[in-house]
Design a protein around this motif. Structure first.
Motif, mmCIF file in Angstrom:
data_model
loop_
_atom_site.group_PDB
_atom_site.id
_atom_site.type_symbol
_atom_site.label_atom_id
_atom_site.label_comp_id
_atom_site.label_asym_id
_atom_site.label_seq_id
_atom_site.Cartn_x
_atom_site.Cartn_y
_atom_site.Cartn_z
ATOM 1 N N TYR A 6 0.851 -1.084 -0.036
ATOM 2 C CA TYR A 6 -0.039 0.068 -0.006
ATOM 3 C C TYR A 6 0.651 1.407 -0.037
ATOM 4 O O TYR A 6 0.345 2.379 -0.293
ATOM 5 C CB TYR A 6 -0.880 -0.037 1.326
ATOM 6 C CG TYR A 6 -1.937 -1.241 1.298
ATOM 7 C CD1 TYR A 6 -2.957 -1.290 0.386
ATOM 8 C CD2 TYR A 6 -1.577 -2.517 1.931
ATOM 9 C CE1 TYR A 6 -3.608 -2.302 0.372
ATOM 10 C CE2 TYR A 6 -2.620 -3.303 2.074
ATOM 11 C CZ TYR A 6 -3.577 -3.414 1.418
ATOM 12 O OH TYR A 6 -4.240 -4.440 1.183
ATOM 13 N N HIS A 9 2.203 2.401 -4.602
ATOM 14 C CA HIS A 9 1.282 2.497 -5.755
ATOM 15 C C HIS A 9 1.970 3.770 -6.591
ATOM 16 O O HIS A 9 1.581 3.578 -7.870
ATOM 17 C CB HIS A 9 -0.206 3.244 -5.230
ATOM 18 C CG HIS A 9 -1.068 2.127 -4.498
ATOM 19 N ND1 HIS A 9 -0.988 0.909 -4.709
ATOM 20 C CD2 HIS A 9 -1.796 2.171 -3.097
ATOM 21 C CE1 HIS A 9 -1.655 0.107 -4.000
ATOM 22 N NE2 HIS A 9 -2.102 0.902 -2.954
ATOM 23 N N SER A 10 2.369 4.912 -6.012
ATOM 24 C CA SER A 10 2.941 5.740 -6.747
ATOM 25 C C SER A 10 4.257 5.251 -7.531
ATOM 26 O O SER A 10 4.435 5.665 -8.630
ATOM 27 C CB SER A 10 3.363 7.001 -6.020
ATOM 28 O OG SER A 10 2.492 7.571 -5.378
#
Length: 248
Positions: A6, A9-10
């Motif tokens: 988590y 993501h970027s």
């Protein structure tokens, strides 16, 4: 542990941008239209337009045709040729280096994301891999941008190239314009820069974020003796209908 998924993501988006930028870098390397010359004499260059790339010069002609080409005449530009201008020679070297460096940067990003998504973060340097990916992508962007700006300056100042007679090119063009090779290269540079910055922005979560929390289906309570017991939040309730049937 899956908690790191988590936080990346970027970086997954950065990898996509880096791959697109790397692909456009390869396209830039092969495009002929880096500089577009407009010439006055159309006796040889029938369209009045000649494309000057970093590897060859091409133009449409009704009098000169290269083998396997129907209406086009092309000549190659070598790195060691005496007439090769420095901006084109630099592009031949730096774009290839940018392609190789960008590939290594994307490979480092893939390695880091693989370790995160497959739960290998305990034995792998996640932060170092993302940092290496960012540095390599930025370095590739710098290598690509240098010859792009150099050739762009040559277009703006209408700088000529002294081609040998077998190229059938005029001594100087009437005017020049930026070709698709430079445009695609600038887009690739922007994507690689954004990708590199996102990779470098990755930070591992702090220790306070790594503490395991109790299961949402259980809560703890102390009994009279002070010992901790767990009670399910979803423990069953007695059925009133069943109780009434029991009392009959």
């Amino acid at each position: 542990m899956g908690y790191l998924v988590y936080t990346t993501h970027s970086q997954l988006v950065a990898l996509w941008l880096g791959c697109v930028g790397w692909t456009l870098t390869a396209v830039t390397l092969g495009l002929i239209q880096w500089r577009v010359w407009h010439v006055a004499d159309r006796s040889v260059i029938s369209s009045g337009v000649a494309s000057v790339g970093i590897w060859r010069v091409c133009f449409n002609s009704h009098t000169l045709v290269t083998a396997n080409l129907k209406f086009m005449f092309c000549r190659s530009i070598g790195l060691s040729e005496n007439f090769t201008p420095p901006e084109i020679a630099a592009a031949q070297v730096l774009v290839i280096l940018a392609l190789l460096t960008g590939f290594c940067g994307n490979a480092s990003g893939v390695y880091a994301l693989r370790n995160v998504y497959f739960g290998l973060e305990k034995s792998a340097p996640i932060h170092s891999a993302f940092s290496a990916a960012g540095v390599l992508c930025l370095l590739a962007a710098a290598m690509l941008l240098t010859p792009l700006l150099w050739n762009l300056h040559s277009v703006v100042t209408n700088k000529t190239v002294e081609f040998p007679p077998e190229f059938h090119m005029p001594l100087a063009p009437v005017s020049q314009e930026v070709g698709s090779g430079i445009v695609v290269g600038i887009v690739a540079t922007v994507l690689m820069v954004v990708s590199g910055l996102i990779f470098l922005s990755y930070r591992l979560p702090g220790r306070s974020e790594l503490r395991l929390q109790s299961s949402p289906r259980e809560e703890g309570h102390l009994d009279g003796s002070g010992s901790l017991r767990c009670r399910s939040l979803t423990e069953g309730r007695d059925n009133p209908a069943f109780q009434s049937h029991e009392h009959l």
